[in-house]
Design an enzyme around this catalytic site. Structure first.
Site, PDB file in Angstrom:
ATOM      1  N   HIS A  81      -4.218  -7.159   2.553  1.00 39.00           N
ATOM      2  CA  HIS A  81      -5.310  -6.584   1.762  1.00 39.00           C
ATOM      3  C   HIS A  81      -5.563  -7.483   0.552  1.00 39.00           C
ATOM      4  CE1 HIS A  81      -4.959  -2.224   3.390  1.00 39.00           C
ATOM      5  NE2 HIS A  81      -4.533  -3.098   4.289  1.00 39.00           N
ATOM      6  N   SER A  82      -6.811  -7.636   0.199  1.00 41.22           N
ATOM      7  CA  SER A  82      -7.171  -8.550  -0.879  1.00 41.22           C
ATOM      8  C   SER A  82      -6.556  -8.128  -2.213  1.00 41.22           C
ATOM      9  CB  SER A  82      -8.699  -8.605  -1.022  1.00 41.22           C
ATOM     10  OG  SER A  82      -9.049  -9.407  -2.127  1.00 41.22           O
TER      11      SER A  82
END
Length: 212
Positions: A81-82
Site C-alpha cells: 500500500h502506498s
C-alpha cells in the site's frame, strides 16, 4: 531447461523448479530445486509467488543451483500500500467504487521492482523475500527471515527484518568463487569438480583454479 520434474526417484516433495513454472515473467535457472512437504511443490507459482499481478510487468528471476525450502514466499509490489498518501486504503484499486480513473490503479501501491535471486543461493524454511530485493550469488537466507533489502554475495542473513549474520568466506575466497561462476560450466566439468566443491577448503579451490 530441465527435462525432468523430480531430482530423486520416489521423492515427490522436491522438484526442479523451472520444470513446473508456466509464467513467462518467472525465470528459473537449471538445477534449482524447491521442496514442499505441506503442499504439492508443482503449485509453486500459485502458493509461493504472491501479489504477482500483470499490471507491473515485474519479474521473479532465480539463478541456477538454488535451494528453496518449504514455504518460502516471494511477495511482490501489489502487496505494498502506498506510503505517499494520507490514507493506507487503496482507493485507486477500487476505482469503480470511487469514480477514479482505471489508469491510476498502480498508484495504490509502491513499486519497488523485480525480485532477483543469484546462483547457488539457499533460502530457508518459510523465509519471505519482498519486492525489489536482490540476493547475491552464494547467499544464505535463514529460516523465517524477512528480507527487506539486498543481500551481498556469500552472505548469511537472518531475522526480522533480515540482518547480516556473517559472510561465508573471506574476501579472497569470495572473489575466486565469483570469478569461477562454476554454475555456468558444462555439466561434465561440474561433475568432475565435485570433490573440490564438497571438500570446501580454500586450498582445494585454488587447486581447482590451477587445473582449469
Amino acid at each position: 531447461m530441465m527435462n525432468k520434474t523430480y531430482p530423486r526417484t520416489g521423492d515427490l516433495q522436491t522438484v526442479y523448479l523451472n520444470a513446473v513454472i508456466q509464467d513467462p515473467s518467472i525465470e528459473v535457472g537449471d538445477y534449482t530445486i524447491y521442496n514442499d512437504f505441506v503442499t504439492d511443490p508443482r503449485d509453486f507459482e500459485h502458493n509461493n509467488v504472491l501479489y504477482h499481478y500483470p499490471i507491473h510487468h515485474e519479474r521473479l528471476i532465480i539463478g541456477k543451483f538454488c535451494s528453496i525450502a518449504c514455504g518460502v514466499k516471494f511477495i511482490f509490489n501489489c502487496a505494498n500500500h502506498s506510503l505517499r498518501s494520507l490514507s493506507t486504503y487503496t482507493f485507486p484499486l477500487f476505482y469503480e467504487e470511487w469514480d477514479l480513473k482505471k489508469s491510476d490503479v498502480a498508484s495504490a501501491w509502491d513499486n519497488k521492482g523485480d525480485i532477483i535471486i543469484g546462483n547457488d543461493v539457499w533460502i530457508g524454511y518459510e523465509a519471505i523475500v519482498l519486492a525489489g530485493v536482490h540476493i547475491g550469488d552464494g547467499a544464505i537466507i535463514g529460516a523465517r527471515a524477512v528480507v527487506t533489502k539486498d543481500v551481498p554475495p556469500y552472505t548469511i542473513v537472518g531475522g526480522v527484518p533480515a540482518h547480516t549474520i556473517r559472510r561465508r568466506f573471506d574476501d579472497a575466497t569470495i572473489a575466486l568463487l565469483q570469478k569461477l561462476q562454476w554454475w555456468n560450466w558444462p555439466v561434465e566439468r561440474i561433475r568432475a569438480s565435485l570433490p573440490y566443491f564438497i571438500d570446501g577448503e580454500y586450498k582445494s579451490l585454488t587447486e581447482l583454479i590451477d587445473n582449469l
